[in-house]
Design a protein around this motif. Structure first.
Motif, PDB file in Angstrom:
ATOM      1  N   UNK A  89      17.003   6.790   5.095  1.00  0.00           N
ATOM      2  CA  UNK A  89      16.703   6.040   6.315  1.00  0.00           C
ATOM      3  C   UNK A  89      15.401   5.255   6.233  1.00  0.00           C
ATOM      4  N   UNK A  90      14.939   4.934   5.021  1.00  0.00           N
ATOM      5  CA  UNK A  90      13.737   4.111   4.896  1.00  0.00           C
ATOM      6  C   UNK A  90      14.080   2.671   5.261  1.00  0.00           C
ATOM      7  N   UNK A  91      13.276   2.083   6.145  1.00  0.00           N
ATOM      8  CA  UNK A  91      13.514   0.710   6.578  1.00  0.00           C
ATOM      9  C   UNK A  91      12.791  -0.295   5.696  1.00  0.00           C
ATOM     10  N   UNK A  92      11.568   0.005   5.319  1.00  0.00           N
ATOM     11  CA  UNK A  92      10.756  -0.911   4.515  1.00  0.00           C
ATOM     12  C   UNK A  92       9.957  -0.082   3.511  1.00  0.00           C
ATOM     13  N   UNK A  93       9.889  -0.567   2.279  1.00  0.00           N
ATOM     14  CA  UNK A  93       9.017   0.016   1.251  1.00  0.00           C
ATOM     15  C   UNK A  93       8.020  -1.056   0.825  1.00  0.00           C
ATOM     16  N   UNK A  94       6.748  -0.700   0.834  1.00  0.00           N
ATOM     17  CA  UNK A  94       5.671  -1.643   0.512  1.00  0.00           C
ATOM     18  C   UNK A  94       4.848  -1.064  -0.632  1.00  0.00           C
ATOM     19  N   UNK A  95       4.912  -1.723  -1.797  1.00  0.00           N
ATOM     20  CA  UNK A  95       4.121  -1.298  -2.945  1.00  0.00           C
ATOM     21  C   UNK A  95       2.873  -2.158  -3.072  1.00  0.00           C
ATOM     22  N   UNK A  96       1.780  -1.522  -3.424  1.00  0.00           N
ATOM     23  CA  UNK A  96       0.527  -2.209  -3.729  1.00  0.00           C
ATOM     24  C   UNK A  96       0.117  -1.832  -5.150  1.00  0.00           C
ATOM     25  N   UNK A  97       0.038  -2.842  -6.031  1.00  0.00           N
ATOM     26  CA  UNK A  97      -0.341  -2.618  -7.422  1.00  0.00           C
ATOM     27  C   UNK A  97      -1.736  -3.197  -7.640  1.00  0.00           C
ATOM     28  N   UNK A  98      -2.669  -2.348  -8.056  1.00  0.00           N
ATOM     29  CA  UNK A  98      -4.057  -2.759  -8.264  1.00  0.00           C
ATOM     30  C   UNK A  98      -4.440  -2.541  -9.722  1.00  0.00           C
ATOM     31  N   UNK A  99      -5.113  -3.528 -10.287  1.00  0.00           N
ATOM     32  CA  UNK A  99      -5.622  -3.448 -11.660  1.00  0.00           C
ATOM     33  C   UNK A  99      -7.104  -3.765 -11.617  1.00  0.00           C
ATOM     34  N   UNK A 100      -7.917  -2.867 -12.180  1.00  0.00           N
ATOM     35  CA  UNK A 100      -9.370  -3.001 -12.173  1.00  0.00           C
ATOM     36  C   UNK A 100      -9.889  -2.964 -13.598  1.00  0.00           C
ATOM     37  N   UNK A 101     -10.843  -3.832 -13.898  1.00  0.00           N
ATOM     38  CA  UNK A 101     -11.473  -3.837 -15.215  1.00  0.00           C
ATOM     39  C   UNK A 101     -12.492  -2.713 -15.289  1.00  0.00           C
ATOM     40  N   UNK A 153      -5.098 -10.803 -14.632  1.00  0.00           N
ATOM     41  CA  UNK A 153      -6.260  -9.979 -14.300  1.00  0.00           C
ATOM     42  C   UNK A 153      -7.482 -10.542 -15.011  1.00  0.00           C
ATOM     43  N   UNK A 154      -8.565 -10.728 -14.265  1.00  0.00           N
ATOM     44  CA  UNK A 154      -9.867 -11.043 -14.849  1.00  0.00           C
ATOM     45  C   UNK A 154     -10.821  -9.875 -14.656  1.00  0.00           C
ATOM     46  N   UNK A 155     -11.148  -9.559 -13.411  1.00  0.00           N
ATOM     47  CA  UNK A 155     -11.994  -8.392 -13.130  1.00  0.00           C
ATOM     48  C   UNK A 155     -11.270  -7.397 -12.226  1.00  0.00           C
ATOM     49  N   UNK A 156     -10.706  -7.901 -11.123  1.00  0.00           N
ATOM     50  CA  UNK A 156      -9.930  -7.045 -10.225  1.00  0.00           C
ATOM     51  C   UNK A 156      -8.836  -7.898  -9.591  1.00  0.00           C
ATOM     52  N   UNK A 157      -7.624  -7.407  -9.663  1.00  0.00           N
ATOM     53  CA  UNK A 157      -6.492  -8.130  -9.094  1.00  0.00           C
ATOM     54  C   UNK A 157      -5.531  -7.131  -8.483  1.00  0.00           C
ATOM     55  N   UNK A 158      -4.744  -7.625  -7.530  1.00  0.00           N
ATOM     56  CA  UNK A 158      -3.736  -6.789  -6.885  1.00  0.00           C
ATOM     57  C   UNK A 158      -2.586  -7.668  -6.442  1.00  0.00           C
ATOM     58  N   UNK A 159      -1.431  -7.066  -6.333  1.00  0.00           N
ATOM     59  CA  UNK A 159      -0.249  -7.750  -5.845  1.00  0.00           C
ATOM     60  C   UNK A 159       0.601  -6.760  -5.076  1.00  0.00           C
ATOM     61  N   UNK A 160       1.463  -7.278  -4.230  1.00  0.00           N
ATOM     62  CA  UNK A 160       2.319  -6.432  -3.408  1.00  0.00           C
ATOM     63  C   UNK A 160       3.779  -6.772  -3.677  1.00  0.00           C
ATOM     64  N   UNK A 161       4.629  -5.810  -3.376  1.00  0.00           N
ATOM     65  CA  UNK A 161       6.073  -5.988  -3.489  1.00  0.00           C
ATOM     66  C   UNK A 161       6.724  -5.261  -2.328  1.00  0.00           C
ATOM     67  N   UNK A 162       7.453  -6.008  -1.511  1.00  0.00           N
ATOM     68  CA  UNK A 162       8.101  -5.455  -0.326  1.00  0.00           C
ATOM     69  C   UNK A 162       9.610  -5.434  -0.529  1.00  0.00           C
ATOM     70  N   UNK A 163      10.241  -4.376  -0.026  1.00  0.00           N
ATOM     71  CA  UNK A 163      11.684  -4.228  -0.140  1.00  0.00           C
ATOM     72  C   UNK A 163      12.221  -3.700   1.180  1.00  0.00           C
ATOM     73  N   UNK A 164      13.132  -4.453   1.769  1.00  0.00           N
ATOM     74  CA  UNK A 164      13.758  -4.061   3.029  1.00  0.00           C
ATOM     75  C   UNK A 164      14.986  -3.211   2.723  1.00  0.00           C
ATOM     76  N   UNK A 165      15.143  -2.141   3.475  1.00  0.00           N
ATOM     77  CA  UNK A 165      16.248  -1.188   3.288  1.00  0.00           C
ATOM     78  C   UNK A 165      16.341  -0.719   1.841  1.00  0.00           C
TER      79      UNK A 165
END
Length: 728
Positions: free
Chosen positions: A58-70, A116-128
């Motif tokens: 019954x998950x409606x939305x999944x939100x991933x946050x990917x962070x890369x740090x130097x 990535x240079x020093x710090x970067x992040x991106x998100x990925x959203x998935x409905x249902x």
């Protein structure tokens, strides 16, 4: 295990009406995070940082946050981090562009690239999102072969994934045949779920009696009906409704699962009321044959009690021995039956080693009138291996028509019960894998690296293009289904390794020959000769009684000295980058002269210095000649000098100095061990990379043979028990 997993019940009231009362769907948030891990350049699958997340029902939305740090302060430029996402099993990737073994198939995954240079992040959203385990794999680009020394500053990057979920806790259930009144707005879709039982052959969800509160006279639905979940590889079935009613059919829906139903309104600023109903049909439900509490199940020559788990016991039983009563291989079908179902025994042999066997023996009967069905439940702990299917046609006393084939379909979640040449091996929401055998090709195989965690179904049936099916309507097939860590022991030049990500185990292949990976086969054979005789020479050259001599001591010593000097000779000539004809001629001439000098004076100083100095003189001459021709220093890359040639020369010079000047009887064990370490390191630095213009049909330009050796790449292979327990 330092895994930070935070579950917070943050109740957020969302106004979605149910029936005619004021009840509302309640959503909760669930947050999970994994600790940051240092990324590696991709060399093989162990370079990947693998994370596993679980998404509930019954998950409606999944939100991933990917962070890369130097992880340092000095400049390293921009690097691209590759992120791969897959549902149900680890992602199958091939960054090196290598060749998989024959008959290997896999499901694609979603790949993202994060600069990535020093710090970067991106998100990925998935409905249902689809419920179950989701796997995230991250790595840096292809390994360039540079060896980083521990303690020295280097370019390091740390990857951390986080997941937040919004889940409904009181989703309305859409019952079979019962109308349910719902409302949907543009920003508030109606969410429901329905259960699909086993043996369901079709599912129909219908929407009717649409009306708008703002425009009650308008009978246009303008709704979007979605069935199923999103799994990156497969999205939900979507139907755009118009008029006063619409329906969404699913043929061969997944069995024994809950399916999400989402209805959205396309009308801006309008709330649409509608009624919704679901109906499923059972086109093929065999007659139940339960077991008594005191019955025994006989399998082969062994006896198992009824506590043994069978694949599917509530179907037409065939070749099942109960007590002293035994049925034939294929008993006559009852009028209501439409499929032969073979009970399957599940046997856990070892780590990532499972075997499925039909309870009546290896042979399974297949007809042209009805399909034969076998069921293979695959748990999550088995997804780190390879699912193997091998079909073998028993051609004894069997004559099939020229146009007859035994078609097999291996599919997850639901079987394909109609097999013919026009019917694809696919269910409503998931794809399958089709193989076939006949008298001309009696054997077929399919390998599935990292299979999804699901119940897999194998359907077999005889198909004929015409009415001519031969002189028999029943044939015998041996289906061999098993899960292994690796396939074919990773090839000749690879080995299977068991890897671990927290509590999850998975297997992959790794190359075990540096020179062979760079396609220097002749040089690798010299190194192998040296390694073998050096090992057993030192095992024989030990004080005391704890010695191991596989040959005469004098022979072992001679071969050890000969291989060591020849290794220097072939390495230096390889660095000279001359044509293969001259190189291999010098290989042979030098080996013969070295063998002669070893016989004259085995411990002589010039036995080693002579070949090394001659080889260096020849190499410098060719390098100077190329530099003059190109009007540029050779080798042209400063990285080749700074990172490879100079460190390799230092290792070689240090090793030779230790071997010649520093060895004494007191420090022999230490200095000689250091000598071997330095010389082996020298080879890794000194060997040039494989030539880019090398022909694909051979190992070098001088070969005209069309056969190409299979070097180790990412190929999941079968491994022995001892190798499987190697954990890195």
């Amino acid at each position: 295990m330092d895994v930070c997993f935070l579950r917070s019940l943050l109740f957020v009231v969302l106004t979605t009406q149910i029936f005619g009362d004021d009840d509302q769907v309640t959503f909760v948030s669930e947050l999970s995070s994994k600790p940051a891990q240092k990324l590696s350049k991709y060399a093989w699958y162990a370079s990947v940082r693998l994370h596993r997340f679980h998404i509930p029902e019954d998950a409606a939305i999944a939100h991933w946050l990917f962070s890369v740090t130097k992880g340092h302060n000095f400049h390293c430029g921009q690097h691209n981090v590759s992120i791969h996402i897959r549902w149900g099993a680890p992602p199958v990737i091939n960054p090196l562009g290598l060749v998989f073994p024959n008959a290997t198939q896999w499901s694609p995954c979603l790949s993202l690239t994060l600069p990535v240079t020093s710090h970067s992040s991106t998100t990925f959203n998935l409905v249902s999102p689809a419920p179950g385990d989701w796997y995230i794999a991250a790595h840096l680009p292809k390994d360039d072969g540079r060896i980083e020394q521990k303690g020295f500053p280097s370019c390091s990057y740390f990857f951390q994934p986080q997941l937040s979920i919004r889940r409904a806790v009181d989703t309305p259930i859409l019952q079979q045949g019962f109308l349910l009144q719902q409302t949907a707005a543009p920003d508030k879709p109606a969410r429901l779920k329905l259960y699909v039982p086993e043996f369901a052959s079709s599912l129909l969800v219908s929407v009717a009696n649409c009306s708008s509160r703002e425009k009650p006279d308008n009978g246009n639905c303008s709704l979007v009906l979605r069935l199923g979940s999103s799994s990156v590889q497969q999205g939900p079935v979507t139907v755009n409704c118009s008029g006063s009613s619409c329906s969404a059919p699913l043929f061969n829906p997944p069995w024994d699962v809950w399916i999400q139903v989402v209805v959205e309104s396309n009308q801006e600023n309008q709330t649409v009321s509608f009624s919704i109903v679901s109906n499923y049909t059972v086109g093929c439900k065999p007659t139940s044959v339960g077991l008594k509490a005191d019955d025994d199940i006989s399998f082969g020559n062994s006896s198992f009690t009824t506590s043994t788990s069978l694949g599917n016991g509530s179907v037409v039983s065939n070749a099942l021995t109960i007590g002293n009563k035994s049925t034939s291989a294929l008993t006559p079908l009852l009028p209501s039956a439409c499929v032969w179902s073979i009970p399957v025994l599940y046997e856990e042999v070892d780590v990532l080693s499972l075997r499925f066997t039909a309870v009546n023996g290896p042979n399974v009967s297949v007809t042209n009138t009805h399909p034969t069905l076998l069921t293979y439940p695959l748990q999550a702990q088995a997804t780190g291996g390879t699912l193997n299917l091998q079909l073998l046609l028993n051609t004894t006393n069997v004559t099939l028509g020229n146009s007859s084939n035994i078609v097999a379909c291996l599919s997850p979640w639901a079987p394909v019960l109609k097999l013919n040449d026009s019917q694809p091996c696919r269910t409503a929401l998931f794809g399958g894998y089709r193989v076939q055998v006949n008298t001309s090709s009696p054997k077929a195989m399919v390998r599935l690296p990292f299979p999804q965690s699901a119940t897999w179904y194998l359907t077999l049936q005889i198909t004929c293009n015409s009415s001519d099916c031969g002189n028999t309507s029943v044939v015998s097939i041996i289906p061999e289904v098993f899960v292994s860590g690796c396939v074919d022991d990773c090839g000749t030049y690879g080995e299977c390794r068991l890897l671990r990500s927290y509590t999850y185990l998975y297997a992959a292949c790794v190359c075990k020959a540096v020179a062979i990976y760079r396609l220097y086969i002749a040089e690798a054979s010299v190194y192998l000769f040296t390694m073998f005789f050096s090992t057993f020479y030192h095992a024989c050259d030990q004080p005391g009684v704890a010695v191991l001599c596989i040959m005469n001591y004098n022979t072992l010593q001679y071969c050890d000295f000969l291989g060591s000097v020849c290794s220097f000779w072939v390495t230096i000539l390889c660095m000279a980058r001359i044509k293969d004809t001259f190189k291999y001629s010098l290989f042979m001439l030098g080996a013969l002269l070295i063998a002669m000098s070893m016989q004259l004076d085995r411990a002589g100083l010039w036995n080693m210095l002579g070949p090394i100095l001659c080889g260096l003189l020849f190499m410098v001459t060719t390098w100077v000649y190329r530099g003059v021709q190109r009007r540029h220093c050779y080798p042209p890359s400063w990285k080749r000098w700074v990172l490879y040639l100079i460190p390799g020369a230092i290792c070689a010079l240090t090793g030779v100095c230790l071997y010649i000047f520093a060895e004494t009887e007191e420090n022999y064990f230490y200095t000689h061990s250091l000598w071997h370490i330095l010389v082996a390191s020298c080879v890794v630095f000194m060997l040039p990379p494989k030539e880019k213009n090398m022909e694909a049909s051979g190992w070098s330009r001088g070969w005209s043979i069309g056969w190409r050796p299979r070097v180790c790449g990412y190929t999941l292979c079968q491994s022995g028990k001892d190798e499987l327990y190697t954990v890195t």
